[in-house]
Design a protein around this motif. Structure first.
Motif: not given
Lengths: 218, 218
Positions: B8-10, B41-49
DNA sequence: GTCTATACAACGATAGAC
DNA sequence: GTCTATCGTTGTATAGAC
């Protein structure tokens, strides 16, 4: 005569900036890159143009003036086939002559058109309404097939500007960039498509455009 | 089931990023903005990509697949008017259904097409050559007027995609965004222009498309 | 008018606590 | 798997020497 250097440097910066804004967009272009391409130190760019946005708007306004000048002014008493063909040909010529201008304009559209909406509302829209009236008059006179004037104009704009905006696609299919002769052939090809699409078959003026301009396929 | 959240987050990130990349381009889009629009949060974007470019390429590749699937596969034995009209209508529909995809593709072209040149060479070019062969066959059979196949296709692409890429222009002229009914009318209008431009007048199949689809002017 | 040095902000990316 | 804090870099813009 210090004014000489001033003029020349300004021109160098504008030329470099137009190319880079077209290739990489506003955010993708750095002042350092503009300075390098212009052969000047970075600070000189700031000397002539206080901010990056000011430089960009200067370029954009010049482009809008050029666009405006390229609009055909055909009227009710012109020959439909001839008027449309020459308008299309002029637009294709402009795409090949000033591809960077076309692409900056295209980017402006993709960005939402906020900077050019005054132009679209105050200049383009009235021009379209005048031309639509001409097209409808031609249809009433039986010289033009019934076609939606707006969508015909959208199609003409799109078909002509694609040779500047989508040049990589053209290049990939055609196997290279068109030379001067090919550019003229392309202009005729597109004009032919447009004229055939909407000029009445029994219109006497259409016969000249209907013959002898068949495709010179690759 | 942690995989659910992951999926879902992706999807949220991809959806937000596609819209922002379309609106502002790669350089104009910040990861912070993507995170905000996705509600993460911004870091989650970096976590997935891991990188911004990786995220962009993921989106771009999905778009190229969609583009490829939308290419009509009409052949020599199809009816020219019907085949061309349905191809044009499908392309206009796609422009309205996925305007962001169209605009990301357009930006890629404006940027020089470097990321999509493999697609242009390996997928688009062979497709064009096959379709050009079909168009030439139709012309030999007297079902299509002699028209340059490449430039006909360029015109079709440009005319159909302009409704996504140059939406601000359409909006300024038409006075607003088209509703579902208008979109269908636009698709028919453009298809009509294309069919009229190149389908032979005496072709029996052309008669259905030639009538009753006159402009519903604004 | 021209150029060097630098201030200041924003962004992509990472480390590490939770 | 999620979030806070932060590092390093880059880019716009400016100050001030020449």
């Amino acid at each position: 005569m210090a004014g000489r250097i001033r003029e020349q440097n300004r021109a160098l910066i504008l030329q470099a900036a137009e190319r880079l804004f077209a290739d990489k967009g506003f955010e993708g272009t750095t002042i350092q890159a503009i300075a390098d391409l212009a052969g000047l130190p970075k600070s000189n760019v700031h000397y002539y143009f206080p901010t990056k946005e000011r430089l960009y708007r200067t370029i954009l306004e010049e482009i809008l003036q050029t666009w405006l000048a390229a609009f055909g002014r055909f009227g009710e008493h012109d020959d439909p086939a001839e008027a449309l063909a020459s308008y299309v040909i002029a637009k294709v010529r402009l795409s090949f002559a000033r591809p960077h201008a076309s692409r900056i304009f295209a980017r402006e559209m993709l960005n939402g058109g906020h900077l050019i909406s005054p132009f679209l509302e105050d200049e383009l829209r009235p021009w379209v309404e005048e031309r639509a009236a001409v097209l409808r008059a031609w249809t009433r006179q039986g010289r033009l097939r019934p076609v939606d004037p707006h969508h015909l104009l959208f199609t003409i704009w799109a078909a002509t500007q694609t040779y500047a905006d989508f040049a990589p696609q053209i290049r990939a299919i055609e196997g290279g960039d068109p030379d001067a002769a090919s550019q003229a052939a392309i202009a005729r090809s597109v004009a032919e498509i447009v004229v055939r699409a909407c000029v009445a078959q029994d219109d006497p003026g259409a016969s000249t455009s209907r013959r002898g301009q068949a495709a010179s396929a690759a």
